[in-house]
Design a protein around this motif. Structure first.
Motif, PDB file in Angstrom:
ATOM      1  N   PRO A  10       5.660  22.371  -1.802  1.00 22.52           N
ATOM      2  CA  PRO A  10       6.641  23.243  -2.694  1.00 22.52           C
ATOM      3  C   PRO A  10       6.805  24.581  -2.200  1.00 22.52           C
ATOM      4  O   PRO A  10       6.187  25.513  -2.480  1.00 22.52           O
ATOM      5  N   TYR A  11       7.625  24.534  -1.096  1.00 20.79           N
ATOM      6  CA  TYR A  11       7.847  25.952  -0.452  1.00 20.79           C
ATOM      7  C   TYR A  11       8.512  26.863  -1.126  1.00 20.79           C
ATOM      8  O   TYR A  11       9.475  26.361  -2.182  1.00 20.79           O
ATOM      9  N   THR A  12       8.273  28.036  -1.089  1.00 20.06           N
ATOM     10  CA  THR A  12       9.265  29.138  -1.489  1.00 20.06           C
ATOM     11  C   THR A  12      10.412  29.268  -0.342  1.00 20.06           C
ATOM     12  O   THR A  12       9.964  28.923   0.831  1.00 20.06           O
ATOM     13  N   ALA A  13      11.234  29.896  -0.731  1.00 24.77           N
ATOM     14  CA  ALA A  13      12.265  30.486   0.389  1.00 24.77           C
ATOM     15  C   ALA A  13      11.568  31.235   1.335  1.00 24.77           C
ATOM     16  O   ALA A  13      11.822  30.957   2.629  1.00 24.77           O
ATOM     17  N   ASP A  14      10.635  32.223   1.010  1.00 21.03           N
ATOM     18  CA  ASP A  14      10.139  33.054   2.030  1.00 21.03           C
ATOM     19  C   ASP A  14       9.249  32.239   2.634  1.00 21.03           C
ATOM     20  O   ASP A  14       9.260  32.838   4.148  1.00 21.03           O
ATOM     21  N   GLU A  15       8.393  31.499   2.205  1.00 14.81           N
ATOM     22  CA  GLU A  15       7.360  30.642   2.952  1.00 14.81           C
ATOM     23  C   GLU A  15       8.126  29.812   4.170  1.00 14.81           C
ATOM     24  O   GLU A  15       7.856  29.781   5.077  1.00 14.81           O
ATOM     25  N   TYR A  16       9.233  29.274   3.870  1.00 19.09           N
ATOM     26  CA  TYR A  16       9.980  28.607   4.664  1.00 19.09           C
ATOM     27  C   TYR A  16      10.482  29.107   5.844  1.00 19.09           C
ATOM     28  O   TYR A  16      10.410  28.901   6.875  1.00 19.09           O
ATOM     29  N   ARG A  17      11.187  30.554   5.530  1.00 19.72           N
ATOM     30  CA  ARG A  17      11.531  31.374   6.762  1.00 19.72           C
ATOM     31  C   ARG A  17      10.565  31.847   7.417  1.00 19.72           C
ATOM     32  O   ARG A  17      10.890  31.810   8.694  1.00 19.72           O
ATOM     33  N   ALA A  18       9.215  32.146   6.905  1.00 17.10           N
ATOM     34  CA  ALA A  18       8.176  32.567   7.545  1.00 17.10           C
ATOM     35  C   ALA A  18       7.775  31.494   8.548  1.00 17.10           C
ATOM     36  O   ALA A  18       7.508  31.893   9.793  1.00 17.10           O
ATOM     37  N   LEU A  19       7.780  30.200   8.231  1.00 12.50           N
ATOM     38  CA  LEU A  19       7.402  29.265   8.891  1.00 12.50           C
ATOM     39  C   LEU A  19       8.361  29.063  10.049  1.00 12.50           C
ATOM     40  O   LEU A  19       8.107  28.841  11.319  1.00 12.50           O
ATOM     41  N   LEU A  20       9.683  29.178   9.811  1.00 15.96           N
ATOM     42  CA  LEU A  20      10.676  28.968  10.956  1.00 15.96           C
ATOM     43  C   LEU A  20      10.776  30.074  11.862  1.00 15.96           C
ATOM     44  O   LEU A  20      10.923  29.914  13.225  1.00 15.96           O
ATOM     45  N   ASP A  21      10.297  31.245  11.322  1.00 15.30           N
ATOM     46  CA  ASP A  21      10.139  32.351  12.336  1.00 15.30           C
ATOM     47  C   ASP A  21       8.777  32.060  13.097  1.00 15.30           C
ATOM     48  O   ASP A  21       8.973  32.551  14.565  1.00 15.30           O
ATOM     49  N   ARG A  22       7.686  31.628  12.757  1.00 18.53           N
ATOM     50  CA  ARG A  22       6.624  31.267  13.552  1.00 18.53           C
ATOM     51  C   ARG A  22       6.948  30.327  14.642  1.00 18.53           C
ATOM     52  O   ARG A  22       6.541  30.290  15.657  1.00 18.53           O
ATOM     53  N   PHE A  23       7.809  29.183  14.128  1.00 19.87           N
ATOM     54  CA  PHE A  23       8.025  28.278  15.098  1.00 19.87           C
ATOM     55  C   PHE A  23       8.741  28.687  16.337  1.00 19.87           C
ATOM     56  O   PHE A  23       8.601  28.727  17.543  1.00 19.87           O
ATOM     57  N   ARG A  24       9.693  29.747  16.073  1.00 19.18           N
ATOM     58  CA  ARG A  24      10.428  30.351  16.846  1.00 19.18           C
ATOM     59  C   ARG A  24       9.804  31.212  17.731  1.00 19.18           C
ATOM     60  O   ARG A  24       9.785  31.136  19.211  1.00 19.18           O
ATOM     61  N   ALA A  25       8.722  31.947  17.152  1.00 17.53           N
ATOM     62  CA  ALA A  25       7.794  32.798  18.147  1.00 17.53           C
ATOM     63  C   ALA A  25       6.926  31.954  18.885  1.00 17.53           C
ATOM     64  O   ALA A  25       6.515  32.400  20.064  1.00 17.53           O
ATOM     65  N   ALA A  26       6.655  30.823  18.489  1.00 16.93           N
ATOM     66  CA  ALA A  26       5.674  29.869  19.348  1.00 16.93           C
ATOM     67  C   ALA A  26       6.648  29.148  20.321  1.00 16.93           C
ATOM     68  O   ALA A  26       6.141  28.300  21.127  1.00 16.93           O
ATOM     69  N   GLY A  27       7.891  29.290  20.225  1.00 18.68           N
ATOM     70  CA  GLY A  27       8.835  28.357  21.182  1.00 18.68           C
ATOM     71  C   GLY A  27       8.961  27.051  20.963  1.00 18.68           C
ATOM     72  O   GLY A  27       9.098  26.316  21.839  1.00 18.68           O
ATOM     73  N   VAL A  28       8.891  26.588  19.475  1.00 18.37           N
ATOM     74  CA  VAL A  28       8.764  25.276  19.049  1.00 18.37           C
ATOM     75  C   VAL A  28      10.454  25.305  18.351  1.00 18.37           C
ATOM     76  O   VAL A  28      10.485  25.518  17.255  1.00 18.37           O
ATOM     77  N   PRO A  29      11.285  24.498  18.996  1.00 18.73           N
ATOM     78  CA  PRO A  29      12.395  24.381  18.408  1.00 18.73           C
ATOM     79  C   PRO A  29      12.775  23.137  17.407  1.00 18.73           C
ATOM     80  O   PRO A  29      11.858  22.229  17.790  1.00 18.73           O
ATOM     81  N   PHE A  30      13.400  23.378  16.578  1.00 17.12           N
ATOM     82  CA  PHE A  30      13.842  22.345  15.471  1.00 17.12           C
ATOM     83  C   PHE A  30      15.026  22.272  15.309  1.00 17.12           C
ATOM     84  O   PHE A  30      16.034  23.301  15.374  1.00 17.12           O
ATOM     85  N   SER A  31      15.888  21.374  15.146  1.00 14.99           N
ATOM     86  CA  SER A  31      17.435  21.150  15.076  1.00 14.99           C
ATOM     87  C   SER A  31      17.705  20.851  13.375  1.00 14.99           C
ATOM     88  O   SER A  31      18.824  20.889  12.857  1.00 14.99           O
ATOM     89  N   VAL A  32      16.512  20.105  12.716  1.00 14.08           N
ATOM     90  CA  VAL A  32      16.917  19.864  11.347  1.00 14.08           C
ATOM     91  C   VAL A  32      15.855  20.221  10.364  1.00 14.08           C
ATOM     92  O   VAL A  32      14.801  20.207  10.498  1.00 14.08           O
TER      93      VAL A  32
END
Length: 482
Positions: A10-32
């Motif tokens: 049960p993500y919140t919108a802010d949690e999901y955004r923070a997760l995507l931010d961390r993926f980007r900072a780690a250089g881990v790309p996702f398309s979906v």
């Protein structure tokens, strides 16, 4: 064709955004970006539903759904939402009154509207009322997670098959490229969705089964198959198992990381030890570097009906050895993959996998190791690699970026892997992102030709829709095992 992120949580919108931010900072790309069922209201009166079915955003988690979806799109990702349609439409749904109006029902009764895929009026309202508004907010396609059996009011009509059929047609409106993601609905259901079997068990035995199952699915034409990378349920946290599963996922039709609510079984690379996190990150990046090759193979699948992943006996049917290595498979026209599906030996810190190589010279594109073919052998690899083999003359285009972006657009720079030793050719296929890919006016084809005697790689000229690739493009050629 890049990586998918999915977790039953049960993500919140802010949690999901923070997760995507961390993926980007780690250089881990996702398309979906996948949102499992907790995107919608799940706390429902049992008298009107189970909570599994839902079409109303949970505003406690997503106070502004349209803004959240726009943010994910701005990152270059597409969004799919999970739906379990079987409970129909309860009176608690925001779309309940509109559904009643579309079906000529009295909303004051507060009676749930039963799901009936064989009723044309219901099916029309199901798409027009329940889904169009959510799509207008930014939902790109649907994860049809039907778990309620294969029977309907009309004998022989499987609700899941029907949902795939009509969601696919509806998703294609206005010239869009249609897509659905679905549980397996039996032979014939390969026509529409990216499929998956259901919740995978976390175990080495489960991992060992995945490559042979995925390859064998091609026997009934089921080419675009996804499995829960790392497993979904049961089992225990095992860093090595998770890493080997990500390596298999990189060379699967669809790479979809997925996990359950369990806080100990999440699939973010940083949730594992440093050695495993580094390897997983490398392979998740490699998946996005492979998109030019994967997209070309997608066109081959659409035009010629040849799945991306096939058993070796599809190509070498007269060789008995091709039937004896069910876990080894062809990955497109240029590569053979023998995924590692067993733990490392504690003494050598390598794991072995039995493979068969057809006649000729074969080179591992990840390590440069060269092998004489025409034999069976056991290939050993440390944690950082699995056998990915190409014959002499193979030509494999990759995105040249070390860390490609989330949005898989036509790269401004490409790296071409060439296995020397024989003439070779490959035609890179790109398109404008619309239609079914069969309209040549929308498709660009770039021939890549290796002349062994001359020692020359020739690129182009581009044919067809010459405006699709970038006007300027940097090309790098890497000659393996010279």
């Amino acid at each position: 064709l890049g990586s998918w992120w999915s977790r039953y949580h049960p993500y919140t919108a802010d949690e999901y955004r923070a997760l995507l931010d961390r993926f980007r900072a780690a250089g881990v790309p996702f398309s979906v970006a996948v949102l499992d069922m907790d995107w919608h209201v799940t706390d429902v009166d049992p008298a009107i539903g189970s909570g599994w079915t839902g079409y109303t955003w949970d505003r406690a988690l997503f106070p502004d759904p349209a803004a959240f979806l726009a943010d994910v799109h701005a990152r270059g990702q597409r969004v799919t939402l999970n739906v379990h349609p079987a409970d129909g439409v309860g009176p608690h749904e925001e779309a309940y009154a509109a559904m009643c109006a579309a079906l000529g029902l009295d909303p004051s009764t507060r009676d749930p509207i039963a799901f009936d895929v064989t009723d044309e009026a219901f099916l029309t309202a199901y798409l027009d009322v329940l889904h169009r508004g959510l799509e207008a907010d930014g939902v790109d396609f649907w994860w049809i997670d039907w778990q309620q059996g294969a029977h309907s009011r009309v004998a022989g009509i499987d609700p899941l098959w029907m949902l795939n059929h009509f969601h696919f047609l509806d998703n294609a409106r206005d010239g869009r490229r249609p897509l659905t993601f679905s549980r397996y609905a039996g032979p014939g259901s390969h026509r529409y969705p990216v499929g998956f079997s259901g919740d995978a068990v976390i175990s080495w035995a489960s991992l060992e089964f995945q490559p042979r199952f995925t390859a064998a699915a091609a026997n009934i034409g089921y080419g675009w198959w996804s499995h829960d990378i790392g497993g979904h349920m049961f089992g225990a946290k095992d860093d090595e198992l998770a890493t080997r599963w990500v390596q298999l996922g990189t060379f699967s039709p669809v790479l979809r990381l997925h996990s359950s609510h369990n806080p100990f079984l999440t699939k973010e690379p940083w949730s594992y030890g440093p050695e495993h996190a580094a390897v997983q990150t490398d392979f998740l990046r490699l998946r996005h570097r492979l998109v030019p090759y994967l997209h070309t193979m997608n066109h081959r699948a659409a035009r010629d009906g040849v799945p991306l992943v096939t058993p070796l006996y599809h190509r070498w049917s007269r060789h008995p050895e091709a039937y004896d290595v069910p876990g080894e498979f062809a990955f497109g026209s240029q590569l053979l993959v023998a995924p590692v599906t067993s733990p490392r030996d504690p003494a050598s810190t390598t794991a072995g996998v039995r493979a068969w190589l057809p006649d000729g010279v074969w080179v591992d594109v990840l390590t440069g190791l060269a092998y004489d073919g025409g034999r069976e052998l056991v290939l050993h690899r440390d944690l950082a690699s699995i056998p990915v083999l190409a014959p002499a003359g193979a030509v494999v285009p990759l995105d040249a970026a070390d860390v490609p972006g989330d949005d898989p657009v036509e790269p401004a720079a490409l790296e071409v892997l060439v296995v020397v030793g024989a003439d070779g050719a490959f035609t890179l296929v790109e398109d404008d992102g619309t239609g079914d890919g069969l309209d040549e006016a929308r498709v660009a084809r770039t021939p890549l030709t290796w002349d062994q005697a001359a020692g020359a790689l020739t690129v182009g000229p581009v044919g067809g829709a010459t405006g699709v690739p970038p006007a300027l493009r940097t090309w790098t050629a890497t000659f393996l095992s010279v």
